[in-house]
Design a protein around this motif. Sequence first.
Motif, mmCIF file in Angstrom:
data_model
loop_
_atom_site.group_PDB
_atom_site.id
_atom_site.type_symbol
_atom_site.label_atom_id
_atom_site.label_comp_id
_atom_site.label_asym_id
_atom_site.label_seq_id
_atom_site.Cartn_x
_atom_site.Cartn_y
_atom_site.Cartn_z
ATOM 1 N N PRO A 388 11.148 -12.536 -18.087
ATOM 2 C CA PRO A 388 11.992 -12.760 -19.268
ATOM 3 C C PRO A 388 11.347 -12.177 -20.512
ATOM 4 N N LEU A 389 12.166 -11.656 -21.404
ATOM 5 C CA LEU A 389 11.646 -11.080 -22.639
ATOM 6 C C LEU A 389 11.432 -12.181 -23.673
ATOM 7 N N ARG A 390 10.368 -12.920 -23.457
ATOM 8 C CA ARG A 390 9.941 -13.984 -24.359
ATOM 9 C C ARG A 390 8.452 -14.192 -24.117
ATOM 10 N N GLU A 391 7.783 -14.792 -25.060
ATOM 11 C CA GLU A 391 6.361 -15.073 -24.883
ATOM 12 C C GLU A 391 6.145 -15.913 -23.620
ATOM 13 N N PRO A 392 5.121 -15.587 -22.840
ATOM 14 C CA PRO A 392 4.015 -14.656 -23.109
ATOM 15 C C PRO A 392 4.269 -13.216 -22.626
ATOM 16 N N TYR A 393 5.533 -12.826 -22.493
ATOM 17 C CA TYR A 393 5.878 -11.494 -21.990
ATOM 18 C C TYR A 393 5.107 -11.214 -20.699
ATOM 19 N N ALA A 394 5.317 -12.097 -19.731
ATOM 20 C CA ALA A 394 4.611 -12.005 -18.456
ATOM 21 C C ALA A 394 5.475 -11.295 -17.419
ATOM 22 N N ALA A 395 4.831 -10.432 -16.657
ATOM 23 C CA ALA A 395 5.484 -9.810 -15.513
ATOM 24 C C ALA A 395 5.195 -10.654 -14.280
ATOM 25 N N TYR A 396 6.222 -10.878 -13.483
ATOM 26 C CA TYR A 396 6.074 -11.623 -12.239
ATOM 27 C C TYR A 396 6.297 -10.627 -11.106
ATOM 28 N N PHE A 397 5.204 -10.271 -10.478
ATOM 29 C CA PHE A 397 5.198 -9.255 -9.428
ATOM 30 C C PHE A 397 5.158 -9.937 -8.069
ATOM 31 N N GLN A 398 5.935 -9.426 -7.124
ATOM 32 C CA GLN A 398 5.916 -10.014 -5.791
ATOM 33 C C GLN A 398 6.420 -9.010 -4.766
ATOM 34 N N GLY A 399 6.103 -9.320 -3.519
ATOM 35 C CA GLY A 399 6.692 -8.596 -2.411
ATOM 36 C C GLY A 399 5.954 -7.338 -2.007
ATOM 37 N N GLY A 400 6.569 -6.667 -1.042
ATOM 38 C CA GLY A 400 6.000 -5.453 -0.478
ATOM 39 C C GLY A 400 6.032 -5.535 1.029
ATOM 40 N N ILE A 401 6.839 -4.681 1.655
ATOM 41 C CA ILE A 401 6.979 -4.727 3.116
ATOM 42 C C ILE A 401 5.730 -4.210 3.812
ATOM 43 N N THR A 402 5.087 -3.203 3.211
ATOM 44 C CA THR A 402 3.858 -2.649 3.791
ATOM 45 C C THR A 402 2.770 -2.593 2.738
ATOM 46 N N TRP A 403 1.534 -2.736 3.171
ATOM 47 C CA TRP A 403 0.414 -2.705 2.241
ATOM 48 C C TRP A 403 0.280 -1.348 1.532
ATOM 49 N N PRO A 404 0.378 -0.195 2.216
ATOM 50 C CA PRO A 404 0.256 1.074 1.475
ATOM 51 C C PRO A 404 1.274 1.210 0.350
ATOM 52 N N HIS A 405 2.489 0.716 0.559
ATOM 53 C CA HIS A 405 3.495 0.809 -0.494
ATOM 54 C C HIS A 405 3.146 -0.102 -1.663
ATOM 55 N N VAL A 406 2.679 -1.309 -1.356
ATOM 56 C CA VAL A 406 2.296 -2.239 -2.426
ATOM 57 C C VAL A 406 1.144 -1.644 -3.243
ATOM 58 N N LYS A 407 0.182 -1.086 -2.552
ATOM 59 C CA LYS A 407 -0.974 -0.480 -3.231
ATOM 60 C C LYS A 407 -0.506 0.600 -4.202
ATOM 61 N N PHE A 408 0.361 1.481 -3.725
ATOM 62 C CA PHE A 408 0.861 2.541 -4.601
ATOM 63 C C PHE A 408 1.629 1.959 -5.784
#
Length: 425
Positions: A388-408
């Motif tokens: 959400p565009l509000r303080e603390p302007y945090a990104a919530y990252f999740q997921g990834g079917i394969t590790w190489p893709h997540v790494k990239f």
Amino acid sequence: MTKAFYNEIGISEEVLSFGEKCLSELKERFEEIDRIAECNQLKVLKAFKDNQVSESCLWGTTGYGYNDFGRDTLEAVYASIFHTEDALVRAQITCGTHALALALMSNLRPGDELLSPVGKPYDTLENVIGIRPSRGSLAEYGITYSQVELLEGDKFDYEGIKNAINERTKLVTIQRSKGYQTRKTFSVAEIGELITFIKSIKPDVICMVDNCYGEFTELLEPTDVGADLMVGSLIKNPGGGLAPIGGYLVGKHECIENAAVRLTSPGLGKEVGASLDTLRAFYQGIFLSPTVVSAALKGAIFAASIYEKLGFEVVPNSNESRHDIIQAVAFHDKEKLIAFCEGIQSAAPIDSYVRPEPSDMPGYDSQVIMAAGTFVSGASIELSADGPLREPYAAYFQGGITWPHVKFGILNTLQTMINKGLIKL
């Protein structure tokens, strides 16, 4: 050769070297994740074998869905995996919020009270409960709500919880994951302790756990430590990236039956609900889920390691134990949040050329930016990020079917912010 491939897809040698340095410190963490995935894979396989899943289970039904053998067997598999009396696993459940609403609205009656002992619920549940006035909410049906805030350090306020439980308290909802907050995610052990305390005060209260993003991150699940009802989405962990839609409820037989008649109709319950062409994806998704979740966990730890080294607040940090697949990174800067999401989007296999823009979203009280170039629309078990565009302007990252893709994907967020002049290594 690896450097050349990364360079060809837009990652500089400087960014790659920084990422490799972070990875060199995570070997033991990754080995532990692999051990958990191995045990959970065996648990899932045993459930398939014990319930004699056959090729005919993969066929779907149409119309009313009477005698849907594959659907009924899948629900038995879920009950076995999560060690519960019953399960409801349906394509007719549209999302995690729908699954939670179904659980609440089917097991609460006018005059009952819902209690959250873990503070404010996820944004979209505010509409369901009626915290934000909404058509069809629990509040419209005379169901009241109370919550107990967490203490400093995200500890349960046991005294406050004891005081909040009263004769009308029918159901206690425990949100395992953080939602759009920077609090920690609760471990299964912590949830078990909380449930034991609540049951010591009122044994007949229903303890429900919102398990979204938490499945297979540990060896045990909340239903192993006393949860009467547990709810999740199939386009998150248990769908394994293959389920195209759906949600699940597992728990006590009475709770599941209540949900089934609410989903369909009194007198029909679990007997109807055609599975159409979803069963193969549902079975294969839950089978692959432990391995897919392990890739997502590695990505979360990798992201934490990179961004904490750059001085940002990360929850959890790279050394803390993991109880869901979500990684929060607080930027306290709108442009950095947007750039992070742009990096995730441009790393996607689908719609990589699209630039995500903040926008109004149903159920949210502020604009949200979402990056999700996914095979299944909105599937947050695939590589995705939002905030959400509000303080603390945090990104919530999740997921990834394969590790190489997540790494990239993580390296690409870093590269994007460097290219925009927002950070320096």
